[in-house]
Design a protein around this motif. Sequence first.
Motif, PDB file in Angstrom:
ATOM      1  N   PRO A   1       0.819  -1.228   0.000  1.00  0.00           N
ATOM      2  CA  PRO A   1       0.000   0.000   0.000  1.00  0.00           C
ATOM      3  C   PRO A   1       0.852   1.278   0.000  1.00  0.00           C
ATOM      4  O   PRO A   1       0.401   2.324  -0.428  1.00  0.00           O
ATOM      5  CB  PRO A   1      -0.807  -0.107   1.295  1.00  0.00           C
ATOM      6  N   ASP A   2       2.101   1.171   0.459  1.00  0.00           N
ATOM      7  CA  ASP A   2       2.996   2.330   0.515  1.00  0.00           C
ATOM      8  C   ASP A   2       3.766   2.565  -0.776  1.00  0.00           C
ATOM      9  O   ASP A   2       4.639   3.427  -0.834  1.00  0.00           O
ATOM     10  CB  ASP A   2       4.002   2.167   1.657  1.00  0.00           C
ATOM     11  N   GLY A   3       3.497   1.769  -1.803  1.00  0.00           N
ATOM     12  CA  GLY A   3       4.182   1.945  -3.076  1.00  0.00           C
ATOM     13  C   GLY A   3       5.493   1.193  -3.183  1.00  0.00           C
ATOM     14  O   GLY A   3       6.207   1.328  -4.167  1.00  0.00           O
ATOM     15  N   GLU A   4       5.828   0.389  -2.167  1.00  0.00           N
ATOM     16  CA  GLU A   4       7.036  -0.428  -2.233  1.00  0.00           C
ATOM     17  C   GLU A   4       6.679  -1.770  -2.880  1.00  0.00           C
ATOM     18  O   GLU A   4       5.529  -2.015  -3.238  1.00  0.00           O
ATOM     19  CB  GLU A   4       7.606  -0.649  -0.828  1.00  0.00           C
ATOM     20  N   THR A   5       7.681  -2.636  -2.995  1.00  0.00           N
ATOM     21  CA  THR A   5       7.463  -3.949  -3.572  1.00  0.00           C
ATOM     22  C   THR A   5       7.993  -5.015  -2.635  1.00  0.00           C
ATOM     23  O   THR A   5       9.135  -4.927  -2.178  1.00  0.00           O
ATOM     24  CB  THR A   5       8.174  -4.073  -4.937  1.00  0.00           C
ATOM     25  N   GLU A   6       7.154  -6.005  -2.349  1.00  0.00           N
ATOM     26  CA  GLU A   6       7.598  -7.158  -1.562  1.00  0.00           C
ATOM     27  C   GLU A   6       8.212  -8.174  -2.507  1.00  0.00           C
ATOM     28  O   GLU A   6       7.691  -8.426  -3.590  1.00  0.00           O
ATOM     29  CB  GLU A   6       6.425  -7.799  -0.822  1.00  0.00           C
ATOM     30  N   ALA A   7       9.317  -8.759  -2.076  1.00  0.00           N
ATOM     31  CA  ALA A   7       9.976  -9.804  -2.857  1.00  0.00           C
ATOM     32  C   ALA A   7       9.062 -11.026  -2.951  1.00  0.00           C
ATOM     33  O   ALA A   7       8.200 -11.236  -2.087  1.00  0.00           O
ATOM     34  CB  ALA A   7      11.291 -10.189  -2.186  1.00  0.00           C
ATOM     35  N   PRO A   8       9.216 -11.839  -3.979  1.00  0.00           N
ATOM     36  CA  PRO A   8       8.434 -13.069  -4.069  1.00  0.00           C
ATOM     37  C   PRO A   8       8.596 -13.901  -2.795  1.00  0.00           C
ATOM     38  O   PRO A   8       9.710 -14.083  -2.295  1.00  0.00           O
ATOM     39  CB  PRO A   8       9.039 -13.796  -5.268  1.00  0.00           C
TER      40      PRO A   8
ATOM     41  N   ASN B   1      15.044  -9.382  -2.343  1.00  0.00           N
ATOM     42  CA  ASN B   1      15.007  -9.617  -0.895  1.00  0.00           C
ATOM     43  C   ASN B   1      15.595  -8.438  -0.118  1.00  0.00           C
ATOM     44  O   ASN B   1      15.087  -8.072   0.939  1.00  0.00           O
ATOM     45  CB  ASN B   1      15.762 -10.889  -0.515  1.00  0.00           C
ATOM     46  N   ALA B   2      16.655  -7.838  -0.652  1.00  0.00           N
ATOM     47  CA  ALA B   2      17.333  -6.746   0.067  1.00  0.00           C
ATOM     48  C   ALA B   2      16.418  -5.541   0.277  1.00  0.00           C
ATOM     49  O   ALA B   2      16.565  -4.811   1.258  1.00  0.00           O
ATOM     50  CB  ALA B   2      18.591  -6.326  -0.687  1.00  0.00           C
ATOM     51  N   ALA B   3      15.462  -5.327  -0.605  1.00  0.00           N
ATOM     52  CA  ALA B   3      14.576  -4.171  -0.499  1.00  0.00           C
ATOM     53  C   ALA B   3      13.194  -4.529   0.057  1.00  0.00           C
ATOM     54  O   ALA B   3      12.356  -3.647   0.212  1.00  0.00           O
ATOM     55  CB  ALA B   3      14.417  -3.520  -1.874  1.00  0.00           C
ATOM     56  N   ASP B   4      12.954  -5.806   0.373  1.00  0.00           N
ATOM     57  CA  ASP B   4      11.639  -6.211   0.855  1.00  0.00           C
ATOM     58  C   ASP B   4      11.323  -5.512   2.178  1.00  0.00           C
ATOM     59  O   ASP B   4      12.092  -5.610   3.140  1.00  0.00           O
ATOM     60  CB  ASP B   4      11.592  -7.730   1.054  1.00  0.00           C
ATOM     61  N   PRO B   5      10.189  -4.785   2.248  1.00  0.00           N
ATOM     62  CA  PRO B   5       9.880  -4.018   3.455  1.00  0.00           C
ATOM     63  C   PRO B   5       9.620  -4.877   4.693  1.00  0.00           C
ATOM     64  O   PRO B   5       9.881  -4.438   5.807  1.00  0.00           O
ATOM     65  CB  PRO B   5       8.638  -3.208   3.079  1.00  0.00           C
ATOM     66  N   VAL B   6       9.139  -6.097   4.522  1.00  0.00           N
ATOM     67  CA  VAL B   6       8.922  -6.971   5.678  1.00  0.00           C
ATOM     68  C   VAL B   6      10.247  -7.572   6.128  1.00  0.00           C
ATOM     69  O   VAL B   6      10.581  -7.551   7.316  1.00  0.00           O
ATOM     70  CB  VAL B   6       7.890  -8.075   5.351  1.00  0.00           C
ATOM     71  N   LEU B   7      11.017  -8.083   5.202  1.00  0.00           N
ATOM     72  CA  LEU B   7      12.301  -8.695   5.538  1.00  0.00           C
ATOM     73  C   LEU B   7      13.245  -7.677   6.184  1.00  0.00           C
ATOM     74  O   LEU B   7      14.025  -8.018   7.073  1.00  0.00           O
ATOM     75  CB  LEU B   7      12.914  -9.307   4.281  1.00  0.00           C
ATOM     76  N   ARG B   8      13.143  -6.422   5.778  1.00  0.00           N
ATOM     77  CA  ARG B   8      13.992  -5.369   6.379  1.00  0.00           C
ATOM     78  C   ARG B   8      13.673  -5.142   7.853  1.00  0.00           C
ATOM     79  O   ARG B   8      14.504  -4.634   8.593  1.00  0.00           O
ATOM     80  CB  ARG B   8      13.836  -4.054   5.625  1.00  0.00           C
ATOM     81  N   THR B   9      12.455  -5.500   8.303  1.00  0.00           N
ATOM     82  CA  THR B   9      12.105  -5.311   9.715  1.00  0.00           C
ATOM     83  C   THR B   9      12.694  -6.395  10.612  1.00  0.00           C
ATOM     84  O   THR B   9      12.664  -6.272  11.830  1.00  0.00           O
ATOM     85  CB  THR B   9      10.572  -5.291   9.921  1.00  0.00           C
ATOM     86  N   VAL B  10      13.199  -7.469  10.017  1.00  0.00           N
ATOM     87  CA  VAL B  10      13.739  -8.598  10.771  1.00  0.00           C
ATOM     88  C   VAL B  10      15.208  -8.347  11.083  1.00  0.00           C
ATOM     89  O   VAL B  10      15.957  -7.874  10.224  1.00  0.00           O
ATOM     90  CB  VAL B  10      13.562  -9.905   9.965  1.00  0.00           C
TER      91      VAL B  10
END
Length: 189
Positions: free
Chosen positions: A112-119, A146-155
């Motif tokens: 929703p924020d305009g970013e992209t989640e990795a597969p 993966n490096a730019a995934d917004p969820v993975l970056r929170t880990v």
Amino acid sequence: MSERLGVTPAQTVGPYLHIGLSWPDGPYVVPEGTPGAFWIRGRIVDGTGTPVGDAMVESWQADPDGHFDHPDDPRGARAATVPGFRGFGRADTDAEGWYALHTVRPGPLPTPDGETEAPHLNLSVFGRGLLHRLVTRIYFPDEPANAADPVLRTVDPGRRDTLVARPAADGYQFDIRLQGEHETVFFAV
């Protein structure tokens, strides 16, 4: 005067998982013979490394184009271009804690924020002793996004590897450790 009843207490999934929740084609997100399909196999273990032989995983994923054929997809439901793709799989574990899902690689997803989640695949883990399902994700090891995934970056960077599958002969391996050292990252949803 009517009597008011209390809330029913939470109960574990119990040992009856295999009786009513599994079905023969459950592990097949796509039919056998689907071009580009592969297996994700893994082992579920507890905090001591003991296999969990009475667990179940459910997967939910986008199609290879990054869409869901579901009304909750903010871009609108759209049928997959892969024949027989259902986006959902369910596999129980064997006595040694192994599960397997037959699928195709999902596409990236817009946020929703305009970013992209990795597969990735979303997984829910159910098992004896768990009051609620555990939710995690499977990311692919060869994915530059993966490096730019917004969820993975929170880990925490030291724990991200618990969310990344390893290459295997017929697809990928993704083991799940329920607790203890090297515990898989789980998300509160």
